[in-house]
Write an enzyme that holds these catalytic residues in place. Structure first.
Site, mmCIF file in Angstrom:
data_model
loop_
_atom_site.group_PDB
_atom_site.id
_atom_site.type_symbol
_atom_site.label_atom_id
_atom_site.label_comp_id
_atom_site.label_asym_id
_atom_site.label_seq_id
_atom_site.Cartn_x
_atom_site.Cartn_y
_atom_site.Cartn_z
ATOM 1 N N GLY A 155 0.813 -1.227 0.000
ATOM 2 C CA GLY A 155 0.000 0.000 0.000
ATOM 3 C C GLY A 155 0.839 1.267 0.000
ATOM 4 N N GLY A 156 2.006 1.210 -0.655
ATOM 5 C CA GLY A 156 2.923 2.363 -0.642
ATOM 6 C C GLY A 156 2.554 3.481 -1.594
ATOM 7 N N ALA A 157 1.493 3.297 -2.396
ATOM 8 C CA ALA A 157 1.131 4.372 -3.337
ATOM 9 C C ALA A 157 0.074 5.311 -2.764
ATOM 10 C CB ALA A 157 0.642 3.772 -4.653
ATOM 11 N N ILE A 214 0.050 7.843 3.346
ATOM 12 C CA ILE A 214 1.103 7.646 4.350
ATOM 13 C C ILE A 214 2.224 6.780 3.780
ATOM 14 C CG2 ILE A 214 1.617 6.924 6.722
ATOM 15 C CD1 ILE A 214 -1.350 7.278 7.366
ATOM 16 N N GLY A 215 1.846 5.737 3.017
ATOM 17 C CA GLY A 215 2.848 4.834 2.441
ATOM 18 C C GLY A 215 3.833 5.579 1.550
ATOM 19 N N THR A 260 -9.781 -6.433 2.416
ATOM 20 C CA THR A 260 -8.401 -5.924 2.483
ATOM 21 C C THR A 260 -7.918 -5.764 3.922
ATOM 22 O OG1 THR A 260 -8.489 -4.837 0.342
ATOM 23 C CG2 THR A 260 -6.945 -3.922 1.936
ATOM 24 N N THR A 297 -4.885 1.866 13.279
ATOM 25 C CA THR A 297 -5.460 3.172 13.616
ATOM 26 C C THR A 297 -6.003 3.211 15.044
ATOM 27 O OG1 THR A 297 -7.371 4.564 13.092
ATOM 28 C CG2 THR A 297 -7.546 2.297 12.453
ATOM 29 N N ASP A 298 -6.049 4.424 15.610
ATOM 30 C CA ASP A 298 -6.636 4.583 16.951
ATOM 31 C C ASP A 298 -8.151 4.365 16.933
ATOM 32 O OD1 ASP A 298 -7.352 6.904 15.573
ATOM 33 O OD2 ASP A 298 -6.643 8.307 17.103
ATOM 34 N N GLU A 299 -8.744 4.344 15.720
ATOM 35 C CA GLU A 299 -10.210 4.208 15.659
ATOM 36 C C GLU A 299 -10.689 2.847 16.156
ATOM 37 O OE1 GLU A 299 -12.005 5.886 12.174
ATOM 38 O OE2 GLU A 299 -10.260 7.154 11.798
ATOM 39 N N TYR A 352 -15.240 0.511 9.030
ATOM 40 C CA TYR A 352 -13.810 0.663 8.709
ATOM 41 C C TYR A 352 -12.956 0.216 9.893
ATOM 42 C CZ TYR A 352 -9.359 3.244 8.890
ATOM 43 O OH TYR A 352 -8.049 3.585 9.061
ATOM 44 N N LYS A 380 -10.342 -2.969 10.417
ATOM 45 C CA LYS A 380 -8.936 -2.788 10.823
ATOM 46 C C LYS A 380 -8.657 -3.610 12.086
ATOM 47 C CE LYS A 380 -6.063 -0.377 9.585
ATOM 48 N NZ LYS A 380 -4.979 -0.661 8.591
ATOM 49 N N ASN A 405 -3.631 11.617 10.537
ATOM 50 C CA ASN A 405 -2.439 12.189 9.894
ATOM 51 C C ASN A 405 -2.813 13.390 9.017
ATOM 52 O OD1 ASN A 405 0.053 9.685 9.291
ATOM 53 N ND2 ASN A 405 -1.580 9.555 10.791
ATOM 54 N N TYR A 424 -19.559 18.215 9.999
ATOM 55 C CA TYR A 424 -20.542 17.285 10.563
ATOM 56 C C TYR A 424 -21.055 17.760 11.925
ATOM 57 C CZ TYR A 424 -19.664 13.374 7.325
ATOM 58 O OH TYR A 424 -19.595 12.559 6.233
HETATM 59 N N1 LIG Z 1 -4.781 8.599 7.139
HETATM 60 C C1 LIG Z 1 -4.813 8.575 8.461
HETATM 61 O O1 LIG Z 1 -5.053 9.592 9.102
HETATM 62 C C2 LIG Z 1 -4.478 7.292 9.197
HETATM 63 C C3 LIG Z 1 -4.355 7.329 10.597
HETATM 64 C C4 LIG Z 1 -4.008 6.156 11.271
HETATM 65 C C5 LIG Z 1 -3.810 4.987 10.575
HETATM 66 N N2 LIG Z 1 -3.956 4.967 9.216
HETATM 67 C C6 LIG Z 1 -3.707 3.701 8.521
HETATM 68 O O2 LIG Z 1 -2.576 3.889 7.681
HETATM 69 C C7 LIG Z 1 -2.702 3.106 6.500
HETATM 70 C C8 LIG Z 1 -2.516 3.988 5.286
HETATM 71 O O3 LIG Z 1 -3.510 5.010 5.285
HETATM 72 P P1 LIG Z 1 -3.574 6.103 4.114
HETATM 73 O O4 LIG Z 1 -4.306 7.268 4.645
HETATM 74 O O5 LIG Z 1 -2.247 6.269 3.517
HETATM 75 O O6 LIG Z 1 -4.508 5.332 3.066
HETATM 76 P P2 LIG Z 1 -4.758 5.601 1.517
HETATM 77 O O7 LIG Z 1 -6.205 5.286 1.292
HETATM 78 O O8 LIG Z 1 -4.235 6.923 1.106
HETATM 79 O O9 LIG Z 1 -3.851 4.486 0.807
HETATM 80 C C9 LIG Z 1 -4.153 3.123 0.845
HETATM 81 C C10 LIG Z 1 -3.283 2.432 -0.207
HETATM 82 O O10 LIG Z 1 -3.533 1.021 -0.131
HETATM 83 C C11 LIG Z 1 -3.679 0.512 -1.451
HETATM 84 N N3 LIG Z 1 -4.524 -0.698 -1.364
HETATM 85 C C12 LIG Z 1 -5.834 -0.768 -1.005
HETATM 86 N N4 LIG Z 1 -6.252 -2.050 -1.030
HETATM 87 C C13 LIG Z 1 -5.174 -2.801 -1.379
HETATM 88 C C14 LIG Z 1 -4.967 -4.202 -1.539
HETATM 89 N N5 LIG Z 1 -5.962 -5.079 -1.363
HETATM 90 N N6 LIG Z 1 -3.730 -4.640 -1.888
HETATM 91 C C15 LIG Z 1 -2.704 -3.764 -2.088
HETATM 92 N N7 LIG Z 1 -2.857 -2.422 -1.963
HETATM 93 C C16 LIG Z 1 -4.077 -1.949 -1.603
HETATM 94 C C17 LIG Z 1 -4.328 1.645 -2.236
HETATM 95 O O11 LIG Z 1 -4.135 1.499 -3.638
HETATM 96 C C18 LIG Z 1 -3.594 2.851 -1.648
HETATM 97 O O12 LIG Z 1 -2.393 3.100 -2.348
HETATM 98 C C19 LIG Z 1 -4.079 2.437 6.570
HETATM 99 O O13 LIG Z 1 -3.926 1.133 7.026
HETATM 100 C C20 LIG Z 1 -4.838 3.251 7.607
HETATM 101 O O14 LIG Z 1 -5.773 2.464 8.292
HETATM 102 C C21 LIG Z 1 -4.289 6.088 8.516
#
Ligand SMILES: NC(=O)c1ccc[n+]([C@@H]2O[C@H](COP(=O)([O-])OP(=O)(O)OC[C@H]3O[C@@H](n4cnc5c(N)ncnc54)[C@H](O)[C@@H]3O)[C@@H](O)[C@H]2O)c1
Length: 351
Positions: free
Chosen positions: A7-9, A12-13, A101, A126-128, A153, A157, A183, A210
């Site tokens: 999920g690096g694209a 956060i990744g 997923t 996540t803290d959720e 969601y 998780k 984040n 909201y």
């Molecule tokens: N954004 C926040 O504020 C936040 C806070 C705490 C934790 N997180 C956690 O951090 C992680 C990343 O969050 P984010 O905001 O970068 O998410 P995002 O939605 O921006 O990115 C998710 C990435 O996962 C990829 N993906 C989805 N399903 C997939 C699968 N089955 N196989 C391979 N790749 C897949 C998508 O293509 C995308 O690149 C998540 O697990 C999220 O729960 C996010």
């Protein structure tokens, strides 16, 4: 380290990959991403030719493909960001993909880590998953707070996190789970609060808040999150859970007003809308465990306004990134906005 980043694209990744490539010149990184609507390789344009970086399109649910990539690239460590992440989609758009997923996908990674005897797996969560706290109470989430998710969601998780716990207890898979707060920073998909608001304001529209706007989240800069994950990849103890947050509680109205002020706009641009069902009131993180391990965030509570200003400036200065994203994902974004509006109208007429 030969690191598989699932999920690096996403938001956060991609920030994490950029941070790691900048810090370690001898680590190899393989970005394994399905490229759902939220995945965007433009987020990594500046590093795509780095010899230490490789992209592979793939789904974490596909165990056979995961195993093949791990073997081909001599992977030693895995970190997982891959997830369906938009809470509103899990409420208004169906949540089957969330379970596939966020729960089954994590189990597949655990199997891949186990089958290939890898050294460490960090599952980013996540803290959720902890559910909600009351406003005006001193309590914060610790690693011992019971898991009580209120939204699909968060439940999906939590399913992945519990699989990690079970695989450590049963099979001694060396897994670390993290629970991070909200984040902010560059490259976030513009359906999430801060970029969503910035782009609506740029288009001359009002921003939807909201309910009473008093729901509290604990905001952390994405680069501080990346630093914490780097530390846990190296020093996190297998089988342990770590909370990540910078003690920066802000309610949504406060964030909205700060964005308006930083963009020189008035509060008449706020529009209050029907609250999200099951909307958790407050999240707050006690991060003393990871702090004791040696993590020091740069964007503390005192530097939040600076971090937010830099974030707004980044989006304003990267209009082509936004325009390209908008063009590519237009149908997806419009469909979701229509679903959300219909669902909100239904809730409005029911009350
Ligand atoms: N954004 C926040 O504020 C936040 C806070 C705490 C934790 N997180 C956690 O951090 C992680 C990343 O969050 P984010 O905001 O970068 O998410 P995002 O939605 O921006 O990115 C998710 C990435 O996962 C990829 N993906 C989805 N399903 C997939 C699968 N089955 N196989 C391979 N790749 C897949 C998508 O293509 C995308 O690149 C998540 O697990 C999220 O729960 C996010």
């Amino acid at each position: 380290m030969n690191l598989l980043v699932c999920g690096g694209a996403g938001f956060i990744g991609s920030n994490f990959i950029r941070y790691m490539l900048g810090k370690y010149s001898d680590y190899k990184i393989v970005n394994y991403d399905k490229l759902t609507y939220a995945g965007n390789l433009e987020n990594l344009k500046d590093v795509e030719n780095n010899p230490n970086y490789t992209f592979v399109q793939g789904d974490i649910v596909d165990l056979e493909h995961l195993g093949k990539v791990i073997k081909e690239h001599g992977i030693t460590h895995v970190i997982n960001f891959a997830a369906e992440t938009h809470v509103d989609r899990s409420i208004h758009g169906g949540c089957k993909d969330f379970v596939l997923t966020n729960t089954l996908g994590v189990q597949m990674i655990l199997d891949a880590v186990r089958n290939n005897s890898l050294q460490k797996f960090v599952n980013v969560s996540t803290d959720e998953v902890y559910g909600s706290l009351e406003l005006d109470e001193p309590e914060r989430f610790t690693e011992n707070t019971p898991i009580e998710p209120n939204m699909p969601y968060a439940a999906a998780k939590a399913g992945g996190d519990l699989m990690c716990r079970a695989y450590f207890a049963t099979h001694k898979v060396p897994v670390v789970v993290t629970h991070c707060s909200n984040n902010y920073g560059p490259y976030q998909f513009p359906e999430k609060l801060i970029p969503f608001f910035i782009f609506k304001l740029l288009k001359g529209e009002k921003v939807p808040v909201y309910g009473d706007g008093l729901n509290v989240r604990d905001w952390i800069h994405v680069v501080d999150h990346a630093r914490a994950l780097d530390l846990l990849l190296h020093k996190g103890i297998p089988g342990e859970v770590y909370n990540i947050g910078v003690d920066n509680e802000r309610n949504n109205l406060e964030i909205t007003k700060m964005i308006l002020r930083l963009m020189n706009l008035g509060e008449d641009r706020i529009e209050y809308i029907t609250d999200r069902p099951g909307h958790d009131r407050r999240y707050a993180i006690d991060a003393s465990k990871i702090t004791a391990l040696g993590w020091t965030p740069e964007y503390t509570k005192e530097k939040f306004e600076q971090g937010l200003k830099e974030t707004i400036d980044w989006y304003l200065g990267n209009q082509p990134w936004v325009e390209n994203l908008w063009q590519k994902k237009k149908d997806e974004m419009n469909k979701f906005q229509n679903d959300l509006q219909r669902s909100q109208e239904k809730m409005q007429s029911a009350t």
